[in-house]
Enzyme design. Structure first.
Site, PDB file in Angstrom:
ATOM      1  N   LYS A   1     -23.498   3.304  20.873  1.00  0.00           N
ATOM      2  CA  LYS A   1     -23.975   4.665  20.868  1.00  0.00           C
ATOM      3  C   LYS A   1     -22.353   5.111  20.922  1.00  0.00           C
ATOM      4  O   LYS A   1     -22.069   4.703  22.327  1.00  0.00           O
ATOM      5  CB  LYS A   1     -24.467   5.043  21.880  1.00  0.00           C
TER       6      LYS A   1
ATOM      7  N   LEU B   1     -31.011  12.712  20.705  1.00  0.00           N
ATOM      8  CA  LEU B   1     -31.583  11.928  21.013  1.00  0.00           C
ATOM      9  C   LEU B   1     -32.160  11.606  22.891  1.00  0.00           C
ATOM     10  O   LEU B   1     -31.709  11.817  24.272  1.00  0.00           O
ATOM     11  CB  LEU B   1     -30.687  10.347  21.165  1.00  0.00           C
TER      12      LEU B   1
ATOM     13  N   CYS C   1     -43.946  27.851  42.461  1.00  0.00           N
ATOM     14  CA  CYS C   1     -44.502  29.235  43.251  1.00  0.00           C
ATOM     15  C   CYS C   1     -45.186  30.181  42.726  1.00  0.00           C
ATOM     16  O   CYS C   1     -45.166  29.974  41.703  1.00  0.00           O
ATOM     17  CB  CYS C   1     -43.150  29.836  43.010  1.00  0.00           C
TER      18      CYS C   1
ATOM     19  N   TYR D   1       0.759  -1.535   0.291  1.00  0.00           N
ATOM     20  CA  TYR D   1      -0.189  -0.768   0.084  1.00  0.00           C
ATOM     21  C   TYR D   1       0.789   1.364   0.312  1.00  0.00           C
ATOM     22  O   TYR D   1       0.677   2.325  -0.981  1.00  0.00           O
ATOM     23  CB  TYR D   1      -0.943  -0.081   1.346  1.00  0.00           C
TER      24      TYR D   1
ATOM     25  N   LYS E   1     -33.641   2.826  16.940  1.00  0.00           N
ATOM     26  CA  LYS E   1     -34.026   3.545  15.756  1.00  0.00           C
ATOM     27  C   LYS E   1     -35.644   2.658  15.113  1.00  0.00           C
ATOM     28  O   LYS E   1     -34.933   1.478  14.473  1.00  0.00           O
ATOM     29  CB  LYS E   1     -33.549   4.289  14.837  1.00  0.00           C
TER      30      LYS E   1
ATOM     31  N   GLU F   1     -27.276  -0.095  17.102  1.00  0.00           N
ATOM     32  CA  GLU F   1     -26.060  -0.191  16.898  1.00  0.00           C
ATOM     33  C   GLU F   1     -26.164   0.785  18.214  1.00  0.00           C
ATOM     34  O   GLU F   1     -25.860   1.269  18.419  1.00  0.00           O
ATOM     35  CB  GLU F   1     -25.829   1.307  15.596  1.00  0.00           C
TER      36      GLU F   1
END
Length: 788
Positions: free
Chosen positions: A125, A82, A448, A35, A300, A123
């Site tokens: 987080k 979220l 209040c 590479y 989701k 998935e």
């Protein structure tokens, strides 16, 4: 093509593919040395032929000179946060709210079930920094941070240095305009390597991978960013133009993967709450084995049409949530409970603790939310308590260690009078609205009742009124407001416009110049837009976006203040509870007095006008009947009533025989309808709703305003660069109000481009295509002429 051009093209294609294999597929096909050889060959050829250099070349990831500052980027589609789930019950509540929100859209389940399970994507987080990547015609043209959700920082040069972000999308089929959203993070190994290098060089070490990633991405010199081991993971999208994505969240991410964008290898599609919990538990068990830090998982709703149906609440979607892992916990002593008074009068208990280290932070205060939470915990002053940083951010009391309770422990009691002003403290009431009735129960919040007579509420209300997103009064900070309130110079926001030089100049911290500057800033705030003014009023549950919607849709303070709750629900993303908050706010005599005082003191609202054309004749008889919430009369029944009788008066006058003859309208519904309209108050309110729809121009018999009748109807405009007299959002709203479509890219079909300072490729393309270009001054003049 020359041999050099052919070789350069071939090398770029090979290196892009090898990058994809390594970073996305995790399956390299060549050793690192090979590479590196290909990479160096491409570098040499580009140096020999500078005219063949391209921004999407693998060699062009490192930027040039250090930037002096970051430019701002307006997110055309806000980057929302979220909601959070912290327990199994929270997760089940999320799934229940989704299923209730989908209602009839959700297919029926089996004979003994409670409806079909919802499909969700799951998935991890990632604990990093949210970013937006904008691709035009497959080429990366901009990177931006999330910022405050509406405005972020332009970090284009920096994101270009992140190795697994493709500078050009692979394959084909992507939309011409595609905004990819995801997380930039740093692996644990990369973080350890970075800190080891920093220690060896004697420079600053980072506290955790998240801070290291955020700090690296915000470097003004992109060469520093390039030296940091950053990675990117895509999880969603924003703008999509001139092309389409799948109708499934899961499939969209699979498309991203095909186009060379890295996605989470842990991505999974599941059905129902039970499977969500199983995924959470599986990832949690393997959390320490992952190569990167996570603080929970994200769920989701998979179907994009269902996402649209569920919509948003405040600044978060109803169709997604983050299920957080338990945070680090410690034990300490509750020294006392004090009560704070907020802007809305809420009296909130706050725990004062013996200082303790939790997740690397010294904690001496913790939230107790409300008195119901105190009761649930069985909390007493003097108790040993377990503290955690909920969501790794806000310290909270988790539980009491009862076996350590001392003999001198005392109960926590809500004060009968406000700790600031001495006014009575009352418990709020909750009104739950159902089919044809409303039930009242005790709320969890104490307030209040002193309103602006209470110094704490007065100060907080004025601080909010003067804040940046409200009337933006420069120099009027928290301490100054508190000083003015304590000196009895301010009793409401309206008093700001009666302040004199003599009243201010003698106060602590003020001299002649600072006094004149403050008075000048106050004077300049007298002409706010309607949207800013509505937000500045501090209506409960009405944030910046809802305020903008109310202003754009209804067009005037008079209509917003008079709107009945059911009329407000014709606006997108305005639910009935928020609608009642808005209506109650404007119905309150004290609030009316404050607004009248502001207008009397010279506040002149800008950008008021007619009802937006989009909402003209938007109501139907069927929708009005449905909004009356009559028992057993749902959407289908309301539609049949509307089609059969044609008017509200005819529906109200319908007798038993009329209703019995209505096809597929059962006896329960017919009886409920007759019972509802047998109540004179119901008849009067239904007639009041119809009269308001007529007055506003929203009634089904109102004249429908065609967008084609607006001066810019059918035209496409583009905004670029930085606008100084208004925000990009304001400019976009004004153009849309005049009928124009505001696009994100320039084409031969673009009618006009508005270019502010810093305009770049869009301005160049407009000039190339001979598209008319206006600077901001000319744009403002044209807006005035069109409105005039």
């Amino acid at each position: 093509m020359s041999s050099a051009e052919l070789r350069i093209a071939a090398l770029r294609e090979q290196l892009a593919q090898h990058n994809h294999n390594y970073y996305v597929l995790d399956a390299p096909t060549i050793p690192d040395a090979e590479y590196d050889r290909l990479f160096r060959e491409l570098q040499a050829l580009e140096q020999q032929h500078p005219e063949l250099r391209s921004n999407d070349s693998p060699t062009q990831r490192v930027g040039g000179e250090a930037l002096k500052a970051f430019a701002q980027v307006q997110h055309e589609v806000p980057m929302l946060s979220l909601g959070n789930a912290f327990s199994d019950d929270d997760l089940h509540d999320f799934d229940r709210r989704v299923r209730e929100g989908l209602g009839d859209l959700l297919p029926a389940g089996d004979l003994f079930g409670g409806g079909a399970a919802v499909s969700y994507t799951c998935e991890p987080k990632l604990d990093g920094l949210a970013v937006s990547l904008l691709y035009e015609n497959g080429v990366l043209v901009r990177g931006a941070t999330r910022g405050d959700g509406s405005t972020g920082e332009d970090i284009t040069l920096n994101v270009r240095t992140i190795s697994n972000i493709p500078l050009k999308l692979h394959g084909d089929g992507w939309p011409q305009i595609l905004e990819v959203r995801g997380e930039v993070f740093m692996s644990r190994a990369g973080f350890a390597e970075l800190n080891a290098r920093a220690m060896a060089e004697g420079s600053k070490v980072f506290a955790n991978p998240r801070n290291a990633a955020a700090g690296s991405l915000r470097q003004l010199d992109s060469k520093i960013t390039a030296s940091r081991p950053l990675e990117f993971c895509a999880y969603g999208f924003g703008r999509v133009e001139q092309g389409e994505l799948s109708d499934s969240q899961f499939q969209i991410l699979q498309q991203f993967k095909q186009w060379g964008l890295p996605i989470s290898p842990e991505l999974k599609l599941v059905q129902g709450a039970k499977a969500l919990l199983a995924y959470y538990q599986d990832i949690g068990a393997r959390r320490d084995q992952l190569s990167y830090d996570i603080d929970g998982v994200v769920y989701k709703v998979d179907d994009l049409a269902w996402q649209a149906e569920l919509g948003f609440r405040a600044r978060e979607p109803r169709w997604a949530t983050a299920h957080k892992f338990p945070a680090q916990e410690e034990i300490t002593t509750l020294l006392d409970v004090e009560f704070q008074v907020g802007r809305t009068g809420a009296v909130t208990p706050v725990a004062r603790l013996a200082p303790v280290q939790v997740a690397g932070v010294t904690v001496s205060n913790a939230t107790l939310h409300n008195m119901d939470e105190v009761a649930r915990l069985g909390l007493m002053v003097g108790d040993s308590v377990i503290i955690r940083r909920a969501g790794d951010v806000i310290p909270q009391v988790v539980s009491v260690v009862l076996e350590r309770r001392p003999e001198h422990a005392r109960a926590v009691e809500i004060p009968h009078s406000c700790p600031v002003c001495g006014s009575a403290v009352e418990r709020t009431q909750l009104v739950k609205r159902g089919k044809g009735k409303a039930s009242v129960s005790e709320g969890s919040v104490y307030r209040c009742v002193g309103r602006l007579a209470c110094q704490a509420q007065r100060a907080q209300a004025i601080i909010h009124f003067a804040s940046r997103k409200a009337l933006d009064i420069d120099g009027l900070g928290d301490k100054i407001v508190e000083q003015l309130v304590s000196q009895a110079l301010l009793h409401s926001p309206a008093d700001l416009y009666q302040l004199s030089f003599e009243q201010i100049v003698g106060l602590e911290g003020f001299a002649e110049l600072s006094t004149r500057n403050l008075l000048q800033a106050i004077a300049e705030s007298r002409t706010p837009s309607l949207a800013r003014f509505i937000y500045a009023l501090g209506i409960p549950d009405v944030g910046e976006e809802t305020a903008k919607l109310l202003a754009r849709a209804l067009g005037s303070l008079e209509r917003v203040s008079q709107a009945l709750p059911e009329v407000l629900t014709y606006l997108p993303d305005v639910g009935l509870e928020v609608a009642h908050e808005i209506h109650s706010f404007f119905a309150d005599a004290h609030n009316q007095q404050v607004i009248a005082g502001l207008l009397a003191n010279g506040v002149q609202l800008q950008e008021e006008g007619e009802l937006h054309a989009e909402f003209s004749a938007c109501a139907t008889l069927a929708s009005l009947l449905e909004k009356l919430n009559i028992a057993h009369v749902a959407a289908t029944g309301a539609q049949r009533l509307a089609e059969r009788f044609g008017s509200l008066e005819a529906v109200m006058a319908a007798d038993w025989l009329d209703l019995r003859s209505l096809e597929r309208f059962n006896e329960k519904a017919a009886q409920a309808l007759r019972d509802y309209f047998a109540v004179p108050a119901h008849v009067a309110y239904a007639q009041q709703l119809e009269a308001q729809l007529l007055a506003f121009g929203m009634h089904w018999n109102s004249e429908r305003k065609q967008l084609s009748g607006l001066p810019l109807a059918g035209q496409t405009w583009v905004l670029t660069g930085t606008l100084e007299a208004m925000t990009r959002d304001d400019a976009k709203q004004q153009l849309e109000a005049l009928g124009a479509k505001v696009a994100g890219s320039v084409s031969a079909k673009t009618h006009c481009v508005v270019a502010g300072p810093g305009a770049g490729s869009k301005l160049a393309k407009a000039q190339q295509l001979n598209v008319p270009v206006l600077d901001e001054s000319a744009f403002i003049q044209q807006l005035a002429a069109l409105k005039g």
